[in-house]
Design a protein around this motif. Structure first.
Motif, PDB file in Angstrom:
ATOM      1  N   ARG A  82     -37.388  -8.346 -48.547  1.00 46.44           N
ATOM      2  CA  ARG A  82     -38.533  -7.870 -47.771  1.00 46.44           C
ATOM      3  C   ARG A  82     -38.126  -7.662 -46.328  1.00 46.44           C
ATOM      4  NH1 ARG A  82     -44.491 -10.706 -46.968  1.00 46.44           N
ATOM      5  NH2 ARG A  82     -45.580  -8.770 -46.534  1.00 46.44           N
ATOM      6  N   GLY A 122     -38.596   3.426 -53.498  1.00 49.71           N
ATOM      7  CA  GLY A 122     -39.545   2.868 -52.538  1.00 49.71           C
ATOM      8  C   GLY A 122     -40.552   3.861 -52.001  1.00 49.71           C
ATOM      9  N   ASN A 142     -44.257   3.135 -52.104  1.00 52.40           N
ATOM     10  CA  ASN A 142     -44.786   2.046 -51.282  1.00 52.40           C
ATOM     11  C   ASN A 142     -45.406   2.618 -50.007  1.00 52.40           C
ATOM     12  OD1 ASN A 142     -43.875   0.051 -53.039  1.00 52.40           O
ATOM     13  ND2 ASN A 142     -41.869  -0.041 -52.058  1.00 52.40           N
ATOM     14  N   HIS A 143     -44.975   3.814 -49.618  1.00 53.60           N
ATOM     15  CA  HIS A 143     -45.434   4.402 -48.354  1.00 53.60           C
ATOM     16  C   HIS A 143     -46.417   5.548 -48.535  1.00 53.60           C
ATOM     17  CE1 HIS A 143     -42.760   2.027 -45.943  1.00 53.60           C
ATOM     18  NE2 HIS A 143     -41.691   2.459 -46.588  1.00 53.60           N
TER      19      HIS A 143
END
Lengths: 187, 187
Positions: free
Chosen positions: B2, B46, B49-50
DNA sequence: TGTACATCAGTGAACGCGCGTTCACTGATGTAC
DNA sequence: TGTACATCAGTGAACGCGCGTTCACTGATGTAC
């Protein structure tokens, strides 16, 4: 089920015509080979009997679209009438039947040299045809050629931008109308 | 592994910035999600995630590109200088760093409403900023707004067409130079 | 003009590939106590 | 301030799908005699 040579040529032309419309309406990448064939009434497998590749068809389709556009131009009585047709709501609504320069300019730079050459040739003709119809008017201090180039760039930009703007926004209509007023004023 | 909230925000911004450049250079369909992430230094997983989708990023990227463009505009001392930068060979060569309107107009009409709204907002600002810098000059018989719209349409069209023309052809250079001469003359 | 064979336009299944998106997993950060 | 647990940004494999292109096949047309 072999087919007459004449029929085959006619079928080929149908595919090119469908491509000329569909590519303008949805872009080169936005139309699949099977759609192009289906639009002409065939299945996709026969595509390569006529064309070396999708790209080769694209080059022919660009040529064909500019030829059709030129025919529409000839029909206009004078430059103001041509401008009114070019910058009309109908033209904005029907990219598949309107100027290939406005519809495809953005994508052409990323296409093969054949496509770019075909595009440049059509655009050159468009500029030349506008220049011919331009009143001489030496008072402007600009060559007719310069004025023709400016006129074409403005028309293409206005139509392309009007299509990009949301249908609901006033910007779409304004781009067409203000550009038309300014262009007519400039003649 | 993280990451700091600050770092995450920064990473997100990097993706948007990369998208703003890549979409202008190669079009929305011409850039894959994994390339967008790789350009920002990440792997593709990823992404979600955005952003809700590739399209959602596209809308933000258009906004970002217009914001960057506005900053470049502010740097110009006056309209002639702005025009010279806009219609330069450098601008033609680097679509990823130049006007999003010229790069994306053709494709935007086929995108989601979010993208089209973002585009229209950026374009509106561009027109407004040109209008502000326009000398009053009532002699033209045209409103400043009309003249600003015409100027922007002409700039966008000229740059887009110049990019479509083959690098070798004289047309590319002529579109930029003739349009610039005519635009300057018109001020 | 009639016959025998080669040609080839069109069909539809199949190919390999890249795409947008999903998911289980990792492990440092953020948070509750 | 220190400890224990939940969170979530980033990873990389996997998904289902549509794409451009290839291929074996069909059968009427074109051609050679």
């Amino acid at each position: 089920m072999r087919i007459t040579k004449v029929q085959a040529k006619e079928n080929r032309d149908r595919v090119v015509a469908a491509a000329a419309e569909l590519f303008r309406a949805r872009g080169f990448e936005g139309v699949a080979v099977n759609e192009l064939m289906a639009a002409a009434g065939f299945t996709h497998g026969g595509f390569y009997n006529h064309f070396a590749s999708k790209d080769a068809l694209a080059a022919e389709a660009v040529e064909s679209a500019f030829r059709q556009m030129a025919a529409v131009r000839e029909r206009a009585a004078d430059l103001p009438q041509m401008l009114r047709g070019y910058l009309s709501k109908a033209a904005r609504r029907a990219p598949g039947k309107s100027c290939p320069a406005a519809a495809l300019a953005g994508e052409v730079g990323r296409q093969s040299d054949e496509v770019r050459q075909a595009f440049a040739a059509g655009l050159e003709q468009m500029i030349a045809s506008v220049e011919e119809r331009l009143p001489p008017g030496g008072r402007h201090g600009l060559s007719r050629r310069d004025r023709a180039v400016r006129l074409v760039a403005g028309m293409v930009g206005a139509l392309a931008l009007a299509r990009a703007a949301p249908d609901s926004s006033p910007l779409a209509g304004e781009l067409l109308e203000a550009s038309l007023r300014a262009a007519l004023h400039e003649l």
